[in-house]
Design an enzyme around this catalytic site. Structure first.
Site, PDB file in Angstrom:
ATOM      1  N   LYS A  22      -5.259   6.070   6.763  1.00 29.94           N
ATOM      2  CA  LYS A  22      -3.902   6.721   7.555  1.00 29.94           C
ATOM      3  C   LYS A  22      -2.991   7.693   6.540  1.00 29.94           C
ATOM      4  O   LYS A  22      -2.826   8.685   6.883  1.00 29.94           O
ATOM      5  CB  LYS A  22      -3.101   5.720   8.060  1.00 29.94           C
ATOM      6  CG  LYS A  22      -2.007   6.094   8.913  1.00 29.94           C
ATOM      7  CD  LYS A  22      -1.502   4.934  10.027  1.00 29.94           C
ATOM      8  CE  LYS A  22      -0.639   3.855   9.566  1.00 29.94           C
ATOM      9  NZ  LYS A  22       0.742   4.520   9.147  1.00 29.94           N
ATOM     10  N   ARG A  27      -1.564  13.311   4.789  1.00 30.85           N
ATOM     11  CA  ARG A  27      -1.189  13.936   3.525  1.00 30.85           C
ATOM     12  C   ARG A  27      -2.359  15.071   3.819  1.00 30.85           C
ATOM     13  O   ARG A  27      -1.765  16.477   3.391  1.00 30.85           O
ATOM     14  CB  ARG A  27      -1.387  13.236   2.289  1.00 30.85           C
ATOM     15  CG  ARG A  27      -0.077  12.331   2.109  1.00 30.85           C
ATOM     16  CD  ARG A  27      -0.386  11.153   1.032  1.00 30.85           C
ATOM     17  NE  ARG A  27       0.637  10.525   0.669  1.00 30.85           N
ATOM     18  CZ  ARG A  27       1.514   9.559   1.597  1.00 30.85           C
ATOM     19  NH1 ARG A  27       0.997   9.222   2.544  1.00 30.85           N
ATOM     20  NH2 ARG A  27       2.399   8.972   0.810  1.00 30.85           N
ATOM     21  N   GLN A 169       6.924   6.726   0.760  1.00 32.92           N
ATOM     22  CA  GLN A 169       7.303   7.741   1.716  1.00 32.92           C
ATOM     23  C   GLN A 169       8.591   8.407   1.227  1.00 32.92           C
ATOM     24  O   GLN A 169       8.865   9.705   1.368  1.00 32.92           O
ATOM     25  CB  GLN A 169       7.600   7.221   3.220  1.00 32.92           C
ATOM     26  CG  GLN A 169       6.418   6.596   3.783  1.00 32.92           C
ATOM     27  CD  GLN A 169       6.652   5.807   5.099  1.00 32.92           C
ATOM     28  OE1 GLN A 169       7.808   5.924   5.542  1.00 32.92           O
ATOM     29  NE2 GLN A 169       5.693   5.421   5.734  1.00 32.92           N
ATOM     30  N   ASP A 320       1.770  -3.447   3.599  1.00 37.42           N
ATOM     31  CA  ASP A 320       1.024  -3.173   5.179  1.00 37.42           C
ATOM     32  C   ASP A 320       0.114  -4.311   5.383  1.00 37.42           C
ATOM     33  O   ASP A 320      -0.220  -4.755   6.698  1.00 37.42           O
ATOM     34  CB  ASP A 320       0.460  -2.005   5.368  1.00 37.42           C
ATOM     35  CG  ASP A 320       1.345  -1.105   5.315  1.00 37.42           C
ATOM     36  OD1 ASP A 320       2.557  -1.067   5.595  1.00 37.42           O
ATOM     37  OD2 ASP A 320       1.062   0.361   5.250  1.00 37.42           O
ATOM     38  N   LYS A 347       9.539  -2.112   8.891  1.00 35.23           N
ATOM     39  CA  LYS A 347       8.249  -1.383   9.401  1.00 35.23           C
ATOM     40  C   LYS A 347       8.528  -1.188  10.844  1.00 35.23           C
ATOM     41  O   LYS A 347       9.600  -1.315  11.422  1.00 35.23           O
ATOM     42  CB  LYS A 347       7.488  -2.459   8.852  1.00 35.23           C
ATOM     43  CG  LYS A 347       7.226  -2.630   7.288  1.00 35.23           C
ATOM     44  CD  LYS A 347       6.914  -1.146   6.670  1.00 35.23           C
ATOM     45  CE  LYS A 347       6.794  -1.323   5.086  1.00 35.23           C
ATOM     46  NZ  LYS A 347       6.550   0.148   4.593  1.00 35.23           N
ATOM     47  N   ARG A 351       9.198  -7.250  10.247  1.00 36.23           N
ATOM     48  CA  ARG A 351       7.837  -8.213  10.420  1.00 36.23           C
ATOM     49  C   ARG A 351       8.115  -9.559   9.862  1.00 36.23           C
ATOM     50  O   ARG A 351       7.106 -10.505  10.054  1.00 36.23           O
ATOM     51  CB  ARG A 351       6.756  -7.208   9.477  1.00 36.23           C
ATOM     52  CG  ARG A 351       6.308  -6.333  10.125  1.00 36.23           C
ATOM     53  CD  ARG A 351       4.958  -5.652   9.578  1.00 36.23           C
ATOM     54  NE  ARG A 351       4.316  -4.488  10.310  1.00 36.23           N
ATOM     55  CZ  ARG A 351       3.993  -3.464   9.869  1.00 36.23           C
ATOM     56  NH1 ARG A 351       3.503  -3.513   8.538  1.00 36.23           N
ATOM     57  NH2 ARG A 351       3.326  -2.356  10.718  1.00 36.23           N
TER      58      ARG A 351
HETATM   59  C1  S3P Z   1       3.169   4.737   3.507  1.00 34.84           C
HETATM   60  C2  S3P Z   1       4.150   4.276   2.894  1.00 34.84           C
HETATM   61  C3  S3P Z   1       4.269   2.814   2.904  1.00 34.84           C
HETATM   62  C4  S3P Z   1       3.459   2.030   4.177  1.00 34.84           C
HETATM   63  C5  S3P Z   1       3.142   2.903   5.292  1.00 34.84           C
HETATM   64  C6  S3P Z   1       2.547   4.360   4.944  1.00 34.84           C
HETATM   65  C7  S3P Z   1       2.700   6.379   3.271  1.00 34.84           C
HETATM   66  O1  S3P Z   1       5.676   2.830   3.694  1.00 34.84           O
HETATM   67  O2  S3P Z   1       4.045   0.929   4.613  1.00 34.84           O
HETATM   68  O3  S3P Z   1       2.445   2.504   6.218  1.00 34.84           O
HETATM   69  O4  S3P Z   1       1.852   6.970   3.939  1.00 34.84           O
HETATM   70  O5  S3P Z   1       3.429   6.869   2.335  1.00 34.84           O
HETATM   71  P1  S3P Z   1       6.973   2.957   2.637  1.00 34.84           P
HETATM   72  O6  S3P Z   1       6.770   4.098   2.017  1.00 34.84           O
HETATM   73  O7  S3P Z   1       8.231   2.890   3.432  1.00 34.84           O
HETATM   74  O8  S3P Z   1       7.032   1.423   1.620  1.00 34.84           O
END
Ligand code: S3P
Length: 435
Positions: A22, A27, A169, A320, A347, A351
């Site tokens: 994902k 990206r 993120q 995750d 999240k 969770r």
């Molecule tokens: C993700 C970063 C993670 C993850 C999310 C996807 C990403 O979140 O939990 O499912 O693609 O950069 P955080 O950056 O909030 O930790």
């Protein structure tokens, strides 16, 4: 609302693949959209979150088409996005929202990002603060630190940002805005979060580097960029999706499963380390590093599991996977302690709450804490804890809760019903068929 019924199974056997990663799928579309030329994506995850990313960029004038088993993104260049016709609908996707905010901060038009009720209650202050200090003009429309977000044109400056959370993120939002800044931008995080942005942006032609500090912090620095160039992206299978089947193979007696072509990037693979610590019989075969992301086939055989401690720098590499790790812990012998994982609260659901609710419904002993939980495994030799029993599980529309408890249903006595099960569409539309 859909529901799925799961009953106890013996001996899961077979060879499967899981859908594309994902994080990498998101990206590939985003970077492809602001690159020059065509980006060709193989094994793109057609889950609802990544489709939200596609529709947002289409709404900004980027041509994205599916051809056979590939997605083609005809990039508009760094400055070529068009003002969207209305609100950009990010659905349930935090990655779409936060990474796109970084890109939109560098555009010469106003945009609004808004999602579903879960998304619109997740914290956006974590990107609003650093992007604003770069000079971005970004506001929470309801002044509650959440989406909807309005992003107006601004002039971006390079900053050195010390992030309080290890979040890919947040890091990615800042690095993407850094492409549009007037000087270098760096982000320091308490420990390294998933590094797909760094790897992929570099392949598109951006200049960035990461340095590691002796206390575990990691600093990533990016230079402004005139142009990115479209690439061929081969998306590996998503380890976060594979985790449900690795757990199922480990837990269901007599099982042997081979999961082909799974991404095993170290910044994502903490789940495999914990599997090993818990005594799971997991073997990586046919390792390769095709397309700049390490991958392997994963062979899992049923074995007894034992409790463990999950804490510290490994947490961002398995954040995750904590719902499914909690299920494994509930079936293990001994106690598992999960700490340093307060991020679980922000999240798709809180969770800590939703895992606790589900495990308790199935008869497990779980104590929620401020930053994790303590789970006493049903395999405890003093037999204080009954094995899991079937229950009606409210997924609260959280895809990872739905899938984790579907796996729990494979080893629980009686019937388990996963309510609101269609939410698996977010990251793994064919989950139940594969199961
Ligand atoms: C993700 C970063 C993670 C993850 C999310 C996807 C990403 O979140 O939990 O499912 O693609 O950069 P955080 O950056 O909030 O930790």
């Amino acid at each position: 609302m859909s529901a799925r019924s799961i009953t106890k199974k013996n001996s899961l056997r077979g060879e499967i693949t899981v859908p594309g990663d994902k994080s990498i799928s998101h990206r590939s579309v985003m970077f492809g959209a602001i690159a020059r030329g065509t980006t060709e994506i193989t094994n793109f995850l057609e889950g609802a979150d990544c489709l939200s990313t596609i529709s947002c960029f289409r709404n900004m004038g980027v041509a994205i088409e599916k051809k056979g088993d590939r997605f083609l993104v005809r990039g508009n260049g760094m400055q070529g996005l068009a003002a969207p016709s209305g609100t950009l609908d990010v659905g349930n996707s935090g990655t779409t929202t936060r990474l796109m905010a970084g890109i939109l901060a560098g555009q010469g038009f106003t945009s609004v990002l808004s999602g579903d009720s879960s998304l619109n209650s997740r914290p956006m202050g974590r990107i609003i603060t650093p992007l604003s200090s770069m000079g971005a003009n970004i506001t929470s429309i309801n002044e509650n630190g959440c989406a909807p977000l309005r992003i107006c044109p601004g002039t971006l400056h390079g900053i050195s940002y010390e992030s309080p959370v290890a979040s890919a993120q947040v890091k990615s939002a800042i690095l993407l805005a850094g492409l549009y800044a007037d000087g270098n931008t760096s982000v320091t995080e308490p420990s390294l979060s998933r590094d797909h942005t760094e790897r992929m942006l570099q392949s598109f032609g951006a200049s960035l580097s990461t340095t590691f500090h002796s206390d575990g912090r990691a600093t990533t620095e990016i230079s402004p960029c005139e142009e990115l160039y479209g690439q061929q992206i081969l998306v590996p299978g998503d380890i976060s999706s594979a985790a449900y089947f690795i757990a199922a193979g480990a837990l269901v007696p007599g099982s042997e499963l081979l999961i082909r072509n799974v991404g095993v990037n170290a910044t994502r693979a903490g789940f495999l380390t914990i599997c090993e610590n818990m005594g799971a019989d997991v073997t990586l075969l046919n390792r390769s590093a095709e397309g700049g992301e390490p991958r392997a086939d994963i062979l899992v055989r049923a074995s007894g599991l034992k409790g463990t401690v999950i804490e510290g720098d490994i947490i961002p590499t398995l954040i995750d996977e904590i719902p499914i790790l909690a299920v494994m812990a509930a079936c293990a012998e001994g106690t598992t302690v999960i700490k340093d994982a307060a991020e679980l609260k922000v999240k798709e659901t809180d969770r800590i709450d939703t895992i606790t609710e589900g495990l308790r419904a199935m008869g497990a002993s779980v104590t929620p804490t401020e930053d994790g939980m303590i789970i006493k495994g049903a395999g405890n030799p003093d037999k204080n804890y009954a094995p899991l029993h079937g229950a009606h599980i409210n997924s609260h529309s959280d895809h990872r809760i739905a899938m984790a408890f579907a796996v729990a249903g494979l080893v629980a006595d009686g019937e388990t019903v996963i309510q609101d099960s269609q939410c698996v569409e977010i990251s793994y539309p064919a989950f139940f068929e594969t199961l």
